[in-house]
Design a protein around this motif. Structure first.
Motif, PDB file in Angstrom:
ATOM      1  N   LYS A  39       0.807  -1.215   0.000  1.00  0.00           N
ATOM      2  CA  LYS A  39       0.000   0.000   0.000  1.00  0.00           C
ATOM      3  C   LYS A  39       0.843   1.269   0.000  1.00  0.00           C
ATOM      4  O   LYS A  39       0.300   2.375   0.010  1.00  0.00           O
ATOM      5  CB  LYS A  39      -0.942  -0.020   1.204  1.00  0.00           C
ATOM      6  CG  LYS A  39      -1.930  -1.179   1.128  1.00  0.00           C
ATOM      7  CD  LYS A  39      -2.826  -1.269   2.335  1.00  0.00           C
ATOM      8  CE  LYS A  39      -3.782  -2.446   2.191  1.00  0.00           C
ATOM      9  NZ  LYS A  39      -4.646  -2.621   3.366  1.00  0.00           N
ATOM     10  N   VAL A  40       2.154   1.106  -0.017  1.00  0.00           N
ATOM     11  CA  VAL A  40       3.064   2.255   0.046  1.00  0.00           C
ATOM     12  C   VAL A  40       3.526   2.642  -1.352  1.00  0.00           C
ATOM     13  O   VAL A  40       3.981   1.797  -2.126  1.00  0.00           O
ATOM     14  CB  VAL A  40       4.280   1.927   0.933  1.00  0.00           C
ATOM     15  CG1 VAL A  40       5.269   3.099   0.938  1.00  0.00           C
ATOM     16  CG2 VAL A  40       3.841   1.592   2.347  1.00  0.00           C
ATOM     17  N   GLN A  41       3.412   3.911  -1.674  1.00  0.00           N
ATOM     18  CA  GLN A  41       3.930   4.416  -2.946  1.00  0.00           C
ATOM     19  C   GLN A  41       5.362   4.906  -2.815  1.00  0.00           C
ATOM     20  O   GLN A  41       6.205   4.623  -3.654  1.00  0.00           O
ATOM     21  CB  GLN A  41       3.031   5.537  -3.473  1.00  0.00           C
ATOM     22  CG  GLN A  41       1.661   5.067  -3.934  1.00  0.00           C
ATOM     23  CD  GLN A  41       0.895   6.147  -4.671  1.00  0.00           C
ATOM     24  OE1 GLN A  41       1.267   7.323  -4.673  1.00  0.00           O
ATOM     25  NE2 GLN A  41      -0.199   5.761  -5.308  1.00  0.00           N
ATOM     26  N   GLU A  42       5.632   5.660  -1.760  1.00  0.00           N
ATOM     27  CA  GLU A  42       7.000   6.149  -1.546  1.00  0.00           C
ATOM     28  C   GLU A  42       7.142   6.708  -0.137  1.00  0.00           C
ATOM     29  O   GLU A  42       6.148   6.953   0.557  1.00  0.00           O
ATOM     30  CB  GLU A  42       7.381   7.208  -2.578  1.00  0.00           C
ATOM     31  CG  GLU A  42       6.487   8.437  -2.611  1.00  0.00           C
ATOM     32  CD  GLU A  42       6.866   9.380  -3.743  1.00  0.00           C
ATOM     33  OE1 GLU A  42       8.076   9.661  -3.898  1.00  0.00           O
ATOM     34  OE2 GLU A  42       5.963   9.826  -4.456  1.00  0.00           O
ATOM     35  N   VAL A  43       8.385   6.880   0.286  1.00  0.00           N
ATOM     36  CA  VAL A  43       8.726   7.481   1.566  1.00  0.00           C
ATOM     37  C   VAL A  43       9.663   8.639   1.290  1.00  0.00           C
ATOM     38  O   VAL A  43      10.643   8.489   0.539  1.00  0.00           O
ATOM     39  CB  VAL A  43       9.408   6.452   2.496  1.00  0.00           C
ATOM     40  CG1 VAL A  43       9.827   7.106   3.804  1.00  0.00           C
ATOM     41  CG2 VAL A  43       8.490   5.257   2.746  1.00  0.00           C
ATOM     42  N   LEU A  44       9.395   9.801   1.873  1.00  0.00           N
ATOM     43  CA  LEU A  44      10.224  10.971   1.591  1.00  0.00           C
ATOM     44  C   LEU A  44      10.105  11.985   2.706  1.00  0.00           C
ATOM     45  O   LEU A  44       9.239  11.875   3.580  1.00  0.00           O
ATOM     46  CB  LEU A  44       9.837  11.603   0.254  1.00  0.00           C
ATOM     47  CG  LEU A  44       8.446  12.249   0.124  1.00  0.00           C
ATOM     48  CD1 LEU A  44       8.439  13.231  -1.038  1.00  0.00           C
ATOM     49  CD2 LEU A  44       7.365  11.201  -0.117  1.00  0.00           C
ATOM     50  N   HIS A  45      10.989  12.992   2.669  1.00  0.00           N
ATOM     51  CA  HIS A  45      10.878  14.102   3.599  1.00  0.00           C
ATOM     52  C   HIS A  45       9.703  14.976   3.195  1.00  0.00           C
ATOM     53  O   HIS A  45       9.332  15.058   2.026  1.00  0.00           O
ATOM     54  CB  HIS A  45      12.166  14.927   3.615  1.00  0.00           C
ATOM     55  CG  HIS A  45      13.312  14.228   4.299  1.00  0.00           C
ATOM     56  ND1 HIS A  45      13.264  13.826   5.619  1.00  0.00           N
ATOM     57  CD2 HIS A  45      14.532  13.860   3.841  1.00  0.00           C
ATOM     58  CE1 HIS A  45      14.398  13.241   5.939  1.00  0.00           C
ATOM     59  NE2 HIS A  45      15.193  13.238   4.877  1.00  0.00           N
TER      60      HIS A  45
END
Length: 308
Positions: A39-45
């Protein structure tokens, strides 16, 4: 960590193997939490955060990301913990649930881990944030709490379970009244929506909180001499559940001659493009993203047309 979901092909490798990948992270404290990587598209600041008037208390504001305007949800506050500070150093997890995209504010991401669903257990009963957990597991002797994101989102934007009168007047739906269906889901919110919608069609419902319980119910009926297509009109199953996921459940159903003709609907908050591949791989008859009452009617109608 951005772009951790590269291709559908990579994601489908776990299907039917009763395995999942979780993304582990922390909120306001030392406790470790997780959500399904699918379910995760991306991780970012955190990009620049814009405050909006009259926003929900759990929503920090909105961000503009690749042409989309996304709400940023303080996940810590949403599950009853202390609020987190939102600034340019903050970490967000961009996710897709039920055809909507949103970002969750977290204090930091730990790692991605591949697990067997048999090591994922239902959460203990209790108050506080226990209500927001869908499962628990242990990693390196540390408890990891898997969050019921559907419940969090339903509290921010309540779901609608009402079917229009025009749809309910379809004469074919008369054949559904009094028929039995099996609902398989570990989310109380998803089960409530299913019950509220399907009860409007006059269906009788059996419920199982995970795939293993559902499989045992099906086998018990078969052992007692029930013909499954006479006993049940259809089965709705979630994809991700403790003990046994919906993909493995469907595989087990198709491998049992007494069960294999049961009409199976994958009813999930995972993205559509992913699940189209899953339906083909494990042999579901249909798939539907959650919280679509009119869509549920369409799926029931599709099943009834097969008997017409």
């Amino acid at each position: 960590m951005a772009g951790i979901l590269d291709t559908v092909d990579q994601r489908t490798q776990l299907v039917g193997e009763n395995r999942l990948e979780i993304l582990m992270f922390r909120l306001a404290g030392r406790q470790m939490f997780a959500i399904n990587v699918f379910k995760v598209q991306e991780v970012l600041h955190m990009p620049r955060l814009t405050l909006v008037p009259h926003r929900h208390p759990f929503v920090c504001g909105v961000i503009h990301l690749r042409g989309q305007t996304l709400p940023v949800i303080d996940l810590s506050r949403a599950i009853g913990m202390r609020p987190q500070e939102a600034n340019e150093r903050s970490t967000i997890i961009v996710t897709e649930y039920n055809r909507s995209v949103q970002a969750f504010l977290v204090s930091g991401v730990d790692r991605i881990l591949n697990l067997n669903w048999e090591s994922i257990l239902p959460p203990p009963g209790g108050a506080g944030r226990q209500h927001y957990l869908t499962a628990i597991t242990k990693v390196d002797e540390q408890l990891v709490e898997i969050i019921d994101v559907e419940k969090v989102l339903a509290e921010i934007v309540p779901y609608n379970a009402t079917v229009s009168r025009e749809r309910l007047d379809d004469p074919l739906l008369a054949a559904a009244r009094g028929r039995e269906v099996l609902l398989v889901d570990d989310s109380s919110v998803a089960l409530a929506q299913l019950r509220e919608t399907l009860s409007q069609l006059g269906l009788k419902m059996h419920v199982a909180s995970d795939g293993l319980k559902a499989l045992n119910m099906l086998k018990a009926w078969a052992d007692s001499g029930e013909r499954m297509t006479d006993k049940l009109l259809m089965m709705f199953t979630d994809a991700e559940m403790p003990e046994m996921d919906g993909y493995r459940l469907t595989t087990e159903v198709r491998n049992d001659p007494r069960l294999r003709d049961l009409y199976v609907v994958l009813h999930t908050s995972l993205s559509g493009s992913f699940n189209q591949a899953m339906v083909q791989k494990v042999g579901c008859d249909n798939f539907l993203s959650k919280f679509q009452p009119e869509g549920l009617v369409d799926v029931v109608l599709d099943r009834l047309r097969r008997d017409a």
